[in-house]
Design an enzyme around this catalytic site. Structure first.
Site, PDB file in Angstrom:
ATOM      1  N   HIS A  17       0.840  -1.205   0.000  1.00  0.00           N
ATOM      2  CA  HIS A  17       0.000   0.000   0.000  1.00  0.00           C
ATOM      3  C   HIS A  17       0.875   1.256   0.000  1.00  0.00           C
ATOM      4  O   HIS A  17       0.597   2.215  -0.718  1.00  0.00           O
ATOM      5  CB  HIS A  17      -0.880   0.058   1.265  1.00  0.00           C
ATOM      6  CG  HIS A  17      -1.880  -1.042   1.386  1.00  0.00           C
ATOM      7  ND1 HIS A  17      -2.033  -1.783   2.531  1.00  0.00           N
ATOM      8  CD2 HIS A  17      -2.811  -1.519   0.520  1.00  0.00           C
ATOM      9  CE1 HIS A  17      -3.010  -2.658   2.380  1.00  0.00           C
ATOM     10  NE2 HIS A  17      -3.495  -2.535   1.163  1.00  0.00           N
ATOM     11  N   LYS A  41     -18.287  -6.244   7.533  1.00  0.00           N
ATOM     12  CA  LYS A  41     -17.083  -7.048   7.809  1.00  0.00           C
ATOM     13  C   LYS A  41     -16.578  -6.716   9.208  1.00  0.00           C
ATOM     14  O   LYS A  41     -16.750  -5.594   9.691  1.00  0.00           O
ATOM     15  CB  LYS A  41     -15.982  -6.693   6.806  1.00  0.00           C
ATOM     16  CG  LYS A  41     -16.060  -7.464   5.516  1.00  0.00           C
ATOM     17  CD  LYS A  41     -14.778  -7.251   4.752  1.00  0.00           C
ATOM     18  CE  LYS A  41     -14.820  -7.837   3.362  1.00  0.00           C
ATOM     19  NZ  LYS A  41     -13.627  -7.452   2.591  1.00  0.00           N
ATOM     20  N   ARG A  90      -1.855  -6.443  -8.408  1.00  0.00           N
ATOM     21  CA  ARG A  90      -0.766  -7.353  -8.056  1.00  0.00           C
ATOM     22  C   ARG A  90      -0.588  -8.465  -9.067  1.00  0.00           C
ATOM     23  O   ARG A  90       0.481  -8.689  -9.585  1.00  0.00           O
ATOM     24  CB  ARG A  90      -1.028  -7.986  -6.679  1.00  0.00           C
ATOM     25  CG  ARG A  90      -0.689  -7.107  -5.539  1.00  0.00           C
ATOM     26  CD  ARG A  90      -1.306  -7.591  -4.281  1.00  0.00           C
ATOM     27  NE  ARG A  90      -2.749  -7.449  -4.350  1.00  0.00           N
ATOM     28  CZ  ARG A  90      -3.548  -7.459  -3.304  1.00  0.00           C
ATOM     29  NH1 ARG A  90      -3.047  -7.686  -2.116  1.00  0.00           N
ATOM     30  NH2 ARG A  90      -4.836  -7.298  -3.432  1.00  0.00           N
ATOM     31  N   SER A 128      -2.972  -7.785   2.857  1.00  0.00           N
ATOM     32  CA  SER A 128      -3.289  -7.616   4.284  1.00  0.00           C
ATOM     33  C   SER A 128      -3.791  -8.933   4.874  1.00  0.00           C
ATOM     34  O   SER A 128      -3.515  -9.249   6.038  1.00  0.00           O
ATOM     35  CB  SER A 128      -4.370  -6.549   4.457  1.00  0.00           C
ATOM     36  OG  SER A 128      -3.936  -5.325   3.966  1.00  0.00           O
TER      37      SER A 128
HETATM   38  P1  ADP Z   1      -5.732  -6.140   0.509  1.00  0.00           P
HETATM   39  O1  ADP Z   1      -6.524  -6.572   1.689  1.00  0.00           O
HETATM   40  O2  ADP Z   1      -5.984  -6.961  -0.718  1.00  0.00           O
HETATM   41  O3  ADP Z   1      -4.280  -5.930   0.780  1.00  0.00           O
HETATM   42  P2  ADP Z   1      -6.952  -3.425   0.303  1.00  0.00           P
HETATM   43  O4  ADP Z   1      -8.432  -3.378   0.135  1.00  0.00           O
HETATM   44  O5  ADP Z   1      -6.461  -2.816   1.546  1.00  0.00           O
HETATM   45  O6  ADP Z   1      -6.371  -4.821   0.094  1.00  0.00           O
HETATM   46  O7  ADP Z   1      -6.249  -2.796  -0.978  1.00  0.00           O
HETATM   47  C1  ADP Z   1      -6.389  -1.499  -1.431  1.00  0.00           C
HETATM   48  C2  ADP Z   1      -5.732  -1.376  -2.765  1.00  0.00           C
HETATM   49  O8  ADP Z   1      -4.332  -1.618  -2.623  1.00  0.00           O
HETATM   50  C3  ADP Z   1      -6.207  -2.368  -3.837  1.00  0.00           C
HETATM   51  O9  ADP Z   1      -6.219  -1.692  -5.074  1.00  0.00           O
HETATM   52  C4  ADP Z   1      -5.143  -3.425  -3.830  1.00  0.00           C
HETATM   53  O10 ADP Z   1      -5.041  -4.062  -5.093  1.00  0.00           O
HETATM   54  C5  ADP Z   1      -3.916  -2.582  -3.556  1.00  0.00           C
HETATM   55  N1  ADP Z   1      -2.836  -3.387  -2.984  1.00  0.00           N
HETATM   56  C6  ADP Z   1      -2.865  -4.147  -1.886  1.00  0.00           C
HETATM   57  N2  ADP Z   1      -1.683  -4.769  -1.693  1.00  0.00           N
HETATM   58  C7  ADP Z   1      -0.874  -4.383  -2.708  1.00  0.00           C
HETATM   59  C8  ADP Z   1       0.467  -4.705  -3.123  1.00  0.00           C
HETATM   60  N3  ADP Z   1       1.198  -5.570  -2.430  1.00  0.00           N
HETATM   61  N4  ADP Z   1       0.947  -4.121  -4.240  1.00  0.00           N
HETATM   62  C9  ADP Z   1       0.168  -3.270  -4.951  1.00  0.00           C
HETATM   63  N5  ADP Z   1      -1.100  -2.941  -4.644  1.00  0.00           N
HETATM   64  C10 ADP Z   1      -1.623  -3.489  -3.544  1.00  0.00           C
END
Ligand code: ADP
Length: 158
Positions: A17, A41, A90, A128
């Site tokens: 992130h 959730k 990703r 996450s």
């Molecule tokens: P997650 O629970 O999948 O990590 P979030 O809902 O918090 O996701 O993700 C917010 C945004 O950040 C989404 O667009 C997700 O694709 C992106 N994201 C999450 N992890 C990564 C990563 N490792 N690299 C690039 N983008 C990411």
């Protein structure tokens, strides 16, 4: 001024992130990180805790702000006077869901477009969900999240 929204759960914030936030902050004049308050959730961290963690992450990025929202992303974007959504990609598995979401949002608001930033290869595996899983078994998460997030995670799984 070009304002973009970077929405997500950020439960917790990972290096993946942070990489997207840093890169998007260089592309747009103003970036608003929108933390989704999804009442259906049960998150590990409350919205307030996630806001506090992200405030630390962005302390040296003057054009980035943190906000939380519930309800439709299109409504949040309108309230922020933004026509751009930033999302991270990703793997191909993200693509199908992201495509569907971006097209739905575009139909709900024809002025709203989604911009995708591809993950830095070194974070392509990182989510996450995995971090929460590893932390729940007291595994080492130092490669996934900053130290202050690691400390907060440890408290949750005492
Ligand atoms: P997650 O629970 O999948 O990590 P979030 O809902 O918090 O996701 O993700 C917010 C945004 O950040 C989404 O667009 C997700 O694709 C992106 N994201 C999450 N992890 C990564 C990563 N490792 N690299 C690039 N983008 C990411």
């Amino acid at each position: 001024m070009k304002t973009a929204i970077y929405p997500g759960s950020f439960d917790p914030t990972t290096f993946g992130h942070i990489d997207i936030i840093e890169r998007a902050s260089k592309i747009f004049d103003r970036l608003i990180v929108g933390i989704l308050n999804n009442r259906s959730k049960k998150p590990l961290f409350t919205v307030e805790e996630r806001v506090d963690m992200l405030q630390i992450v962005i302390k040296d990025l003057p054009n980035v702000e943190i906000a939380s929202f519930s309800g439709l992303l299109v409504d949040f974007a309108k309230a922020c006077d933004s026509h751009v959504i930033v999302r991270g990609l990703r793997a191909i598995t993200d693509f199908e869901y992201e495509l569907q979401m971006s097209q739905t949002n575009h139909i709900l608001d024809a002025e709203l477009d989604t911009v995708f930033l591809t993950t830095d290869l070194k974070y392509s595996y990182l989510s996450s969900t995995t971090v929460r899983e590893v932390a729940s078994f007291h595994g080492d998460i130092s490669a996934f999240v900053p130290e202050f997030v690691e400390r907060e995670m440890r408290k949750k799984f005492l």
